[in-house]
Structure formats: C-alpha cells, structure tokens
Design a protein around this motif. Structure first.
Motif, short mmCIF file in Angstrom:
data_model
loop_
_atom_site.label_atom_id
_atom_site.label_comp_id
_atom_site.label_asym_id
_atom_site.label_seq_id
_atom_site.Cartn_x
_atom_site.Cartn_y
_atom_site.Cartn_z
N LEU A 203 0.42 -0.93 0.14
CA LEU A 203 -0.11 -0.02 0.07
C LEU A 203 1.04 1.16 0.11
O LEU A 203 2.40 0.77 0.02
N CYS A 204 0.60 2.62 -0.39
CA CYS A 204 0.83 3.72 -0.72
C CYS A 204 1.32 4.13 0.77
O CYS A 204 2.77 4.37 0.95
N ASN A 205 1.07 3.89 1.90
CA ASN A 205 1.58 4.27 3.07
C ASN A 205 2.97 2.95 3.35
O ASN A 205 3.08 3.19 4.61
N GLY A 206 3.24 1.79 2.72
CA GLY A 206 4.40 1.34 3.27
C GLY A 206 3.80 0.18 3.72
O GLY A 206 4.89 -1.19 4.52
N VAL A 207 2.23 -0.45 3.82
CA VAL A 207 2.19 -1.50 4.82
C VAL A 207 1.53 -2.59 3.79
O VAL A 207 1.10 -2.37 2.60
N VAL A 208 2.26 -3.73 4.49
CA VAL A 208 2.26 -4.52 3.03
C VAL A 208 0.86 -5.96 4.11
O VAL A 208 0.66 -6.27 5.37
N LEU A 209 0.38 -5.98 2.69
CA LEU A 209 -1.24 -6.37 3.57
C LEU A 209 -1.32 -7.50 2.47
O LEU A 209 -1.40 -8.01 1.23
N PHE A 210 -1.30 -8.61 3.68
CA PHE A 210 -1.93 -10.05 3.42
C PHE A 210 -2.90 -10.67 2.43
O PHE A 210 -3.89 -9.95 3.99
N GLU A 211 -3.34 -11.35 1.46
CA GLU A 211 -4.74 -11.34 0.79
C GLU A 211 -5.04 -12.32 2.39
O GLU A 211 -6.41 -12.56 2.52
N ASP A 212 -4.89 -13.37 3.34
CA ASP A 212 -5.60 -14.05 4.77
C ASP A 212 -5.75 -12.30 5.95
O ASP A 212 -6.25 -12.91 7.29
N THR A 213 -5.26 -11.37 5.22
CA THR A 213 -5.73 -10.11 6.07
C THR A 213 -4.73 -9.85 7.09
O THR A 213 -4.98 -8.78 8.23
N GLY A 214 -3.92 -10.72 7.18
CA GLY A 214 -2.65 -9.43 7.77
C GLY A 214 -1.54 -8.84 7.07
O GLY A 214 -1.56 -8.75 6.32
N GLU A 215 -1.02 -8.13 7.91
CA GLU A 215 -0.90 -6.89 8.16
C GLU A 215 1.06 -6.74 8.28
O GLU A 215 1.35 -7.61 9.02
N LEU A 216 1.66 -6.47 7.40
CA LEU A 216 3.54 -5.56 8.07
C LEU A 216 3.69 -4.97 7.64
O LEU A 216 3.10 -3.66 6.70
N LEU A 217 3.82 -4.03 8.98
CA LEU A 217 3.61 -2.15 9.40
C LEU A 217 5.13 -1.98 8.53
O LEU A 217 6.34 -2.99 8.40
N PRO A 218 5.11 -0.78 8.52
CA PRO A 218 6.93 -0.30 7.64
C PRO A 218 7.50 -0.92 9.02
O PRO A 218 8.73 -0.35 8.97
N ASN A 219 7.26 -0.36 10.24
CA ASN A 219 8.48 -0.14 11.67
C ASN A 219 8.71 -2.27 11.85
O ASN A 219 9.55 -1.82 12.66
N GLY A 220 7.88 -3.24 11.09
CA GLY A 220 8.20 -4.41 11.31
C GLY A 220 7.31 -4.84 12.34
O GLY A 220 7.57 -6.21 12.31
N SER A 221 6.15 -4.24 12.55
CA SER A 221 5.54 -5.01 13.58
C SER A 221 4.47 -5.95 12.33
O SER A 221 4.32 -5.44 11.39
#
Length: 66
Positions: A33-51
């Motif tokens: 996503l534009c804000n740096g979030v990686v969005l997975f199809e199972d609705t999990g997310e990886l935030l830009p800070n690594g969390s």
C-alpha cells in the motif's frame, strides 16, 4: 510522502488498509500500500516499522460471538 489527494491514511491510522495499492502480487498473496503497509490476502499486515498485525477477517468475529 503520499502523492494522492486526499492523502492516504498513515500506517499508524486505524483505517490504514484504505491506502491505495501501489504494487499487487495476488499470485503471491500480498499487496504493497501507499503508506508502506504490506497487506496479505489472509488480512494479516506487516507495518513499515516491522511489527505484524495478525489476520482479522470479519467472519472470525461472527464465529467467536456464537
């Protein structure tokens, strides 16, 4: 940082998933996503800070409520 008007929500915002997709890889199950979030199809997310945010499908709430 975000070139869109109106600006996309930040990675810290509650509505961070509303940011625009800038790279999609459905064959691998994720989108950037534009804000740096990686969005997975199972609705999990990886935030830009690594969390990581655990998957949070709306259907999970209905099962847990029953």
């Amino acid at each position: 940082m975000c070139p869109h008007e109106p600006s996309c929500p930040s990675a810290d915002a509650a509505d961070r998933e509303a940011a625009r997709t800038i790279a999609a890889h459905p064959e691998q199950g994720w989108s950037l996503l534009c804000n740096g979030v990686v969005l997975f199809e199972d609705t999990g997310e990886l935030l830009p800070n690594g969390s990581a945010i655990a998957p949070h499908r709306p259907t999970d709430l209905a099962v847990n409520a029953a």
